[in-house]
Every structure is written in C-alpha cells, then in structure tokens.
Scaffold this motif. Structure first.
Motif, PDB file in Angstrom:
ATOM      1  N   ARG A  53       0.838  -1.211   0.000  1.00  0.00           N
ATOM      2  CA  ARG A  53       0.000   0.000   0.000  1.00  0.00           C
ATOM      3  C   ARG A  53       0.869   1.255   0.000  1.00  0.00           C
ATOM      4  O   ARG A  53       0.558   2.232  -0.697  1.00  0.00           O
ATOM      5  N   TYR A  54       1.949   1.239   0.766  1.00  0.00           N
ATOM      6  CA  TYR A  54       2.897   2.357   0.773  1.00  0.00           C
ATOM      7  C   TYR A  54       3.416   2.589  -0.644  1.00  0.00           C
ATOM      8  O   TYR A  54       3.453   3.717  -1.126  1.00  0.00           O
ATOM      9  N   ARG A  55       3.774   1.511  -1.315  1.00  0.00           N
ATOM     10  CA  ARG A  55       4.312   1.631  -2.671  1.00  0.00           C
ATOM     11  C   ARG A  55       3.253   2.155  -3.645  1.00  0.00           C
ATOM     12  O   ARG A  55       3.578   2.933  -4.545  1.00  0.00           O
ATOM     13  N   GLU A  56       2.019   1.743  -3.476  1.00  0.00           N
ATOM     14  CA  GLU A  56       0.943   2.245  -4.337  1.00  0.00           C
ATOM     15  C   GLU A  56       0.790   3.760  -4.195  1.00  0.00           C
ATOM     16  O   GLU A  56       0.644   4.472  -5.192  1.00  0.00           O
ATOM     17  N   GLU A  57       0.826   4.241  -2.958  1.00  0.00           N
ATOM     18  CA  GLU A  57       0.697   5.683  -2.733  1.00  0.00           C
ATOM     19  C   GLU A  57       1.933   6.414  -3.253  1.00  0.00           C
ATOM     20  O   GLU A  57       1.828   7.496  -3.834  1.00  0.00           O
ATOM     21  N   TRP A  58       3.100   5.830  -3.060  1.00  0.00           N
ATOM     22  CA  TRP A  58       4.323   6.415  -3.617  1.00  0.00           C
ATOM     23  C   TRP A  58       4.199   6.520  -5.137  1.00  0.00           C
ATOM     24  O   TRP A  58       4.563   7.540  -5.724  1.00  0.00           O
ATOM     25  N   PHE A  59       3.669   5.485  -5.759  1.00  0.00           N
ATOM     26  CA  PHE A  59       3.538   5.477  -7.216  1.00  0.00           C
ATOM     27  C   PHE A  59       2.617   6.605  -7.693  1.00  0.00           C
ATOM     28  O   PHE A  59       2.854   7.206  -8.744  1.00  0.00           O
ATOM     29  N   SER A  60       1.592   6.916  -6.915  1.00  0.00           N
ATOM     30  CA  SER A  60       0.724   8.049  -7.254  1.00  0.00           C
ATOM     31  C   SER A  60       1.522   9.344  -7.275  1.00  0.00           C
ATOM     32  O   SER A  60       1.362  10.180  -8.176  1.00  0.00           O
ATOM     33  N   LEU A  61       2.398   9.515  -6.300  1.00  0.00           N
ATOM     34  CA  LEU A  61       3.251  10.704  -6.257  1.00  0.00           C
ATOM     35  C   LEU A  61       4.223  10.722  -7.430  1.00  0.00           C
ATOM     36  O   LEU A  61       4.424  11.756  -8.074  1.00  0.00           O
ATOM     37  N   GLU A  62       4.815   9.587  -7.715  1.00  0.00           N
ATOM     38  CA  GLU A  62       5.792   9.495  -8.802  1.00  0.00           C
ATOM     39  C   GLU A  62       5.130   9.779 -10.151  1.00  0.00           C
ATOM     40  O   GLU A  62       5.710  10.457 -11.004  1.00  0.00           O
ATOM     41  N   THR A  63       3.924   9.281 -10.332  1.00  0.00           N
ATOM     42  CA  THR A  63       3.193   9.521 -11.573  1.00  0.00           C
ATOM     43  C   THR A  63       2.883  11.005 -11.738  1.00  0.00           C
ATOM     44  O   THR A  63       3.065  11.572 -12.822  1.00  0.00           O
ATOM     45  N   ALA A  64       2.420  11.650 -10.668  1.00  0.00           N
ATOM     46  CA  ALA A  64       2.142  13.086 -10.731  1.00  0.00           C
ATOM     47  C   ALA A  64       3.409  13.861 -11.061  1.00  0.00           C
ATOM     48  O   ALA A  64       3.389  14.781 -11.891  1.00  0.00           O
ATOM     49  N   LEU A  65       4.507  13.487 -10.443  1.00  0.00           N
ATOM     50  CA  LEU A  65       5.784  14.151 -10.729  1.00  0.00           C
ATOM     51  C   LEU A  65       6.154  13.988 -12.196  1.00  0.00           C
ATOM     52  O   LEU A  65       6.549  14.954 -12.857  1.00  0.00           O
ATOM     53  N   ALA A  66       6.003  12.792 -12.716  1.00  0.00           N
ATOM     54  CA  ALA A  66       6.348  12.546 -14.120  1.00  0.00           C
ATOM     55  C   ALA A  66       5.467  13.380 -15.051  1.00  0.00           C
ATOM     56  O   ALA A  66       5.962  13.961 -16.020  1.00  0.00           O
ATOM     57  N   LEU A  67       4.203  13.461 -14.741  1.00  0.00           N
ATOM     58  CA  LEU A  67       3.295  14.240 -15.580  1.00  0.00           C
ATOM     59  C   LEU A  67       3.600  15.734 -15.512  1.00  0.00           C
ATOM     60  O   LEU A  67       3.512  16.442 -16.505  1.00  0.00           O
ATOM     61  N   MET A  68       3.976  16.199 -14.333  1.00  0.00           N
ATOM     62  CA  MET A  68       4.261  17.624 -14.168  1.00  0.00           C
ATOM     63  C   MET A  68       5.598  18.034 -14.774  1.00  0.00           C
ATOM     64  O   MET A  68       5.793  19.191 -15.101  1.00  0.00           O
ATOM     65  N   SER A  69       6.507  17.088 -14.902  1.00  0.00           N
ATOM     66  CA  SER A  69       7.840  17.448 -15.377  1.00  0.00           C
ATOM     67  C   SER A  69       8.134  16.903 -16.761  1.00  0.00           C
ATOM     68  O   SER A  69       9.288  16.795 -17.150  1.00  0.00           O
ATOM     69  N   ASP A  70       7.099  16.582 -17.511  1.00  0.00           N
ATOM     70  CA  ASP A  70       7.259  16.094 -18.879  1.00  0.00           C
ATOM     71  C   ASP A  70       7.802  17.221 -19.751  1.00  0.00           C
ATOM     72  O   ASP A  70       7.112  18.174 -20.067  1.00  0.00           O
ATOM     73  N   ASP A  71       9.085  17.104 -20.134  1.00  0.00           N
ATOM     74  CA  ASP A  71       9.730  18.158 -20.920  1.00  0.00           C
ATOM     75  C   ASP A  71       9.170  18.258 -22.328  1.00  0.00           C
ATOM     76  O   ASP A  71       9.269  19.305 -22.965  1.00  0.00           O
ATOM     77  N   ALA A  72       8.588  17.200 -22.830  1.00  0.00           N
ATOM     78  CA  ALA A  72       8.065  17.219 -24.192  1.00  0.00           C
ATOM     79  C   ALA A  72       6.851  18.139 -24.298  1.00  0.00           C
ATOM     80  O   ALA A  72       6.619  18.731 -25.346  1.00  0.00           O
ATOM     81  N   GLN A  73       6.096  18.233 -23.232  1.00  0.00           N
ATOM     82  CA  GLN A  73       4.913  19.081 -23.248  1.00  0.00           C
ATOM     83  C   GLN A  73       4.863  19.895 -21.962  1.00  0.00           C
ATOM     84  O   GLN A  73       4.397  19.407 -20.933  1.00  0.00           O
ATOM     85  N   PRO A  74       5.358  21.130 -22.003  1.00  0.00           N
ATOM     86  CA  PRO A  74       5.271  21.960 -20.798  1.00  0.00           C
ATOM     87  C   PRO A  74       3.820  22.079 -20.336  1.00  0.00           C
ATOM     88  O   PRO A  74       2.915  22.212 -21.149  1.00  0.00           O
TER      89      PRO A  74
END
Length: 108
Positions: A53-74
């Motif tokens: 469950r900890y990893r699932e919640e971490w993955f939510s954070l990691e996914t948001a980070l990836a979406l927010m920092s996508d250099d291809a599409q500011p």
C-alpha cells in the motif's frame, strides 16, 4: 489499527513522517519527496500488505511528478494533479499512523 515495528523500522517511519512534513511545509520539492520515500520503501521490513500500500501511494506521487515534469509538453499547474498529490500524502500519513513511534527518537 496500531502495529509494532522493529527499532530500524521505527527510524525509517520517523524519516518518512519527517519528509512528508517537510513537503507539506514547502521545505522540499515533490521530486525530493518521491526520491526519499522511494529510498525508505526499500529499507522497510514491515508486513507485505502495508509495504504494498505504501508503494501504491508512492507510485501516485511518482506519476504526478512525471506528468508535471514532462519536458516534451510543458504543462500549467493542473488542479487534478495537485489533488492526487494531496490525497497520496494523506494516505501515506494514515498508513504511517498504523505504526506509532515517538518523534523524539527513543527506541524504547
């Protein structure tokens, strides 16, 4: 539900609480939060359901980070990502509360 943890896990739990608190206070970035929580996850020796469950919640954070920092599409700040991050942080805090530890560092 309160559970018990080894001294080593209690130290890791305290660190996880501290990095979440620092994030909420604006002291660390989402990138740093994701990185630190990931490093802590690899060190936990708590029960499998909890760590999953900890990893699932971490993955939510990691996914948001990836979406927010996508250099291809500011991107402009997305309120739905902000909610997802807030929800994951709250879920992690609830998860960490299942293993109460003293914040003063006492191991006994």
């Amino acid at each position: 539900m309160n559970r018990s943890a080894s001294a080593r896990d209690r130290r890791q739990l305290r660190l996880a609480r501290a990095i979440l608190r620092d994030y909420e206070l604006g002291r660390v970035s989402l990138r740093k939060l994701v990185s630190n929580l990931d490093a802590l996850w690899t060190e936990f020796s708590l029960d499998e359901a909890w760590t999953n469950r900890y990893r699932e919640e971490w993955f939510s954070l990691e996914t948001a980070l990836a979406l927010m920092s996508d250099d291809a599409q500011p991107r402009e700040w997305d309120p739905s990502l902000e909610r997802a991050v807030g929800d994951a942080v709250l879920a992690l805090e609830d998860l960490l509360a299942q293993y109460p530890v003293d914040d003063d560092g006492d191991e006994d």
